[in-house]
Write a protein that holds these residues in place. Sequence first.
Motif, PDB file in Angstrom:
ATOM      1  N   LEU A  30      48.571  12.104  22.072  1.00 35.29           N
ATOM      2  CA  LEU A  30      47.720  12.880  21.165  1.00 35.29           C
ATOM      3  C   LEU A  30      48.542  13.925  20.418  1.00 35.29           C
ATOM      4  O   LEU A  30      48.339  14.156  19.213  1.00 35.29           O
ATOM      5  CB  LEU A  30      46.600  13.559  21.963  1.00 35.29           C
ATOM      6  CG  LEU A  30      45.566  12.617  22.608  1.00 35.29           C
ATOM      7  CD1 LEU A  30      44.583  13.410  23.461  1.00 35.29           C
ATOM      8  CD2 LEU A  30      44.815  11.830  21.531  1.00 35.29           C
ATOM      9  N   THR A  31      49.485  14.555  21.118  1.00 31.68           N
ATOM     10  CA  THR A  31      50.353  15.546  20.483  1.00 31.68           C
ATOM     11  C   THR A  31      51.174  14.915  19.371  1.00 31.68           C
ATOM     12  O   THR A  31      51.312  15.491  18.280  1.00 31.68           O
ATOM     13  CB  THR A  31      51.298  16.177  21.520  1.00 31.68           C
ATOM     14  OG1 THR A  31      50.533  16.801  22.548  1.00 31.68           O
ATOM     15  CG2 THR A  31      52.211  17.200  20.876  1.00 31.68           C
ATOM     16  N   LEU A  34      48.977  14.367  16.281  1.00 29.76           N
ATOM     17  CA  LEU A  34      48.622  15.613  15.602  1.00 29.76           C
ATOM     18  C   LEU A  34      49.818  16.192  14.841  1.00 29.76           C
ATOM     19  O   LEU A  34      49.685  16.647  13.700  1.00 29.76           O
ATOM     20  CB  LEU A  34      48.103  16.629  16.617  1.00 29.76           C
ATOM     21  CG  LEU A  34      46.754  16.287  17.276  1.00 29.76           C
ATOM     22  CD1 LEU A  34      46.418  17.305  18.356  1.00 29.76           C
ATOM     23  CD2 LEU A  34      45.644  16.244  16.221  1.00 29.76           C
ATOM     24  N   ASN A  39      44.468  13.210  12.559  1.00 31.48           N
ATOM     25  CA  ASN A  39      43.492  13.982  13.320  1.00 31.48           C
ATOM     26  C   ASN A  39      43.291  13.338  14.690  1.00 31.48           C
ATOM     27  O   ASN A  39      43.852  12.268  14.972  1.00 31.48           O
ATOM     28  CB  ASN A  39      42.167  14.118  12.567  1.00 31.48           C
ATOM     29  CG  ASN A  39      41.506  12.756  12.285  1.00 31.48           C
ATOM     30  OD1 ASN A  39      41.497  11.877  13.144  1.00 31.48           O
ATOM     31  ND2 ASN A  39      40.956  12.603  11.085  1.00 31.48           N
ATOM     32  N   LEU A  40      42.484  13.955  15.535  1.00 31.20           N
ATOM     33  CA  LEU A  40      42.321  13.472  16.912  1.00 31.20           C
ATOM     34  C   LEU A  40      41.741  12.067  16.958  1.00 31.20           C
ATOM     35  O   LEU A  40      42.204  11.216  17.732  1.00 31.20           O
ATOM     36  CB  LEU A  40      41.429  14.427  17.708  1.00 31.20           C
ATOM     37  CG  LEU A  40      42.115  15.639  18.344  1.00 31.20           C
ATOM     38  CD1 LEU A  40      41.087  16.544  19.004  1.00 31.20           C
ATOM     39  CD2 LEU A  40      43.162  15.176  19.366  1.00 31.20           C
ATOM     40  N   ASN A  41      40.737  11.799  16.131  1.00 30.70           N
ATOM     41  CA  ASN A  41      40.108  10.473  16.147  1.00 30.70           C
ATOM     42  C   ASN A  41      41.077   9.392  15.708  1.00 30.70           C
ATOM     43  O   ASN A  41      41.159   8.312  16.317  1.00 30.70           O
ATOM     44  CB  ASN A  41      38.868  10.458  15.244  1.00 30.70           C
ATOM     45  CG  ASN A  41      37.691  11.180  15.864  1.00 30.70           C
ATOM     46  OD1 ASN A  41      37.598  11.281  17.091  1.00 30.70           O
ATOM     47  ND2 ASN A  41      36.784  11.684  15.029  1.00 30.70           N
ATOM     48  N   THR A  43      44.342   9.490  15.863  1.00 32.06           N
ATOM     49  CA  THR A  43      45.380   9.340  16.888  1.00 32.06           C
ATOM     50  C   THR A  43      44.864   8.532  18.062  1.00 32.06           C
ATOM     51  O   THR A  43      45.552   7.633  18.566  1.00 32.06           O
ATOM     52  CB  THR A  43      45.833  10.729  17.394  1.00 32.06           C
ATOM     53  OG1 THR A  43      46.297  11.503  16.291  1.00 32.06           O
ATOM     54  CG2 THR A  43      46.941  10.585  18.422  1.00 32.06           C
ATOM     55  N   LEU A  44      43.642   8.835  18.498  1.00 37.21           N
ATOM     56  CA  LEU A  44      43.068   8.123  19.644  1.00 37.21           C
ATOM     57  C   LEU A  44      42.859   6.654  19.329  1.00 37.21           C
ATOM     58  O   LEU A  44      43.129   5.782  20.161  1.00 37.21           O
ATOM     59  CB  LEU A  44      41.746   8.774  20.051  1.00 37.21           C
ATOM     60  CG  LEU A  44      41.137   8.315  21.380  1.00 37.21           C
ATOM     61  CD1 LEU A  44      42.116   8.567  22.528  1.00 37.21           C
ATOM     62  CD2 LEU A  44      39.813   9.013  21.645  1.00 37.21           C
TER      63      LEU A  44
END
Length: 434
Positions: A30-31, A34, A39-41, A43-44
């Motif tokens: 995740l890092t 980012l 964004n988080l979504n 990346t996930l």
Amino acid sequence: MNAVIISVLVMIVLSLLKVNVVLAILFAGLTAGLVAGLNLNETLELLISGMGGQAETALSYILLGVFAMMIAYSGITGVLVKRLIKVLKGKRGFLLMTIAGIACLSQNAVPVHIAFIPILIPPLLQLFDRMRVDRRGVAAALTFGLKAPYVMLPLGYGFIFHNIISTEMSANGMELAVGEIWRAMLAPGIGMIVGLLIAVFITYRKPKDSKVTNQENQENAAVSNEEAQFKRKHIFTLFAIVIALVVQLLTESLIFGALTGIIIMFMLTVIPFTKGDEMVNDGIKMMGMIAFVMLIASGFSTVLQETGAVDALVTSAIATGGEANLLTAAIMLLVGLLITMGIGTSFGTIPILAALFVPFALTIGFSPLATAALIGTAGAMGDAGSPASDSTLGPTSGLNADGGHHHIWDTCVPTFLHYNIPLFIFGLLAVMIF
């Protein structure tokens, strides 16, 4: 700051703080996303999409765990331990070197890679405890056998590794026959031998009591082993192991090999059908964690590569070097260390490094052998010591079968220190020679 550097540091720090390795790799992934601008979504989604890259390996681990539990249930482990205690009493160094030798054979003579570990090592844990063997030394011996042969010998997996180096160098404009790669990689391989000898005969030479969580069961098993006798079901078990190995080699699939062994154990009634659920549950308990680490590590690798963070790191690193000298070679090796620590595989790192190292090496005047030494050593560095590498996950899967071994502090840290430092020093030596 580059996403590779930051995310790998996050993974290392969290792992050293004893945060579960799955969570450490997840936070690192995740890092990386980012820092790279996602964004988080996003990346996930990228991380999850990449998890399928190790699905076959993860399933292989689970099935091998089930097969290993069946072998243990047969009772042949008691016979094995009883015989070995008599032969190896007081010979800890010899035992560790023997394990290193067996692991070496898994890379060429019988190319099963890590498949032998969950079958061979759990039955020996009791032997290690009774001989007061430091399991960190066993981890170092296993990792040496999983890495050193392919690093310096063009046999089995070593031929694949050397062929990847030769092919990728050629694809990027520098010709070097695969039969020449061993010359460039011999010195780094010798460095690993030095690391093994230091680990076995200096660092982990002294006797050490284990951290087994269920001492009562271990003591009961030790008592029963004193009465262990070789029986017909043990012959059937050996037969299942041999057939499983043959099927694996013929099909080139760990999954088919393990399934074959499981089926034979049921068919020959070594394992009652009523014990099927118990064997599967126990196998998942032993190997499930390792399998999931492989999945999440594959997702992390995908994030690093798809965001362009790896290419950016290599490009910025080699731009700091202006000529073919020791400093430039050291920077390139350290870049390889960071990338392999994150990606977790030396084989998968080679194409990435070659695409960026070779044009730079041509520009500043590194010879083909020196370039091969740079690429091969940079790719190999980090594989030992990475929480996401099968060179560390494999040993942990066997040594932690009874809960007495920590993946980071008992496998990753010892193997990182004993192999990456010699690889760096001897790799630089090889570059300077050529």
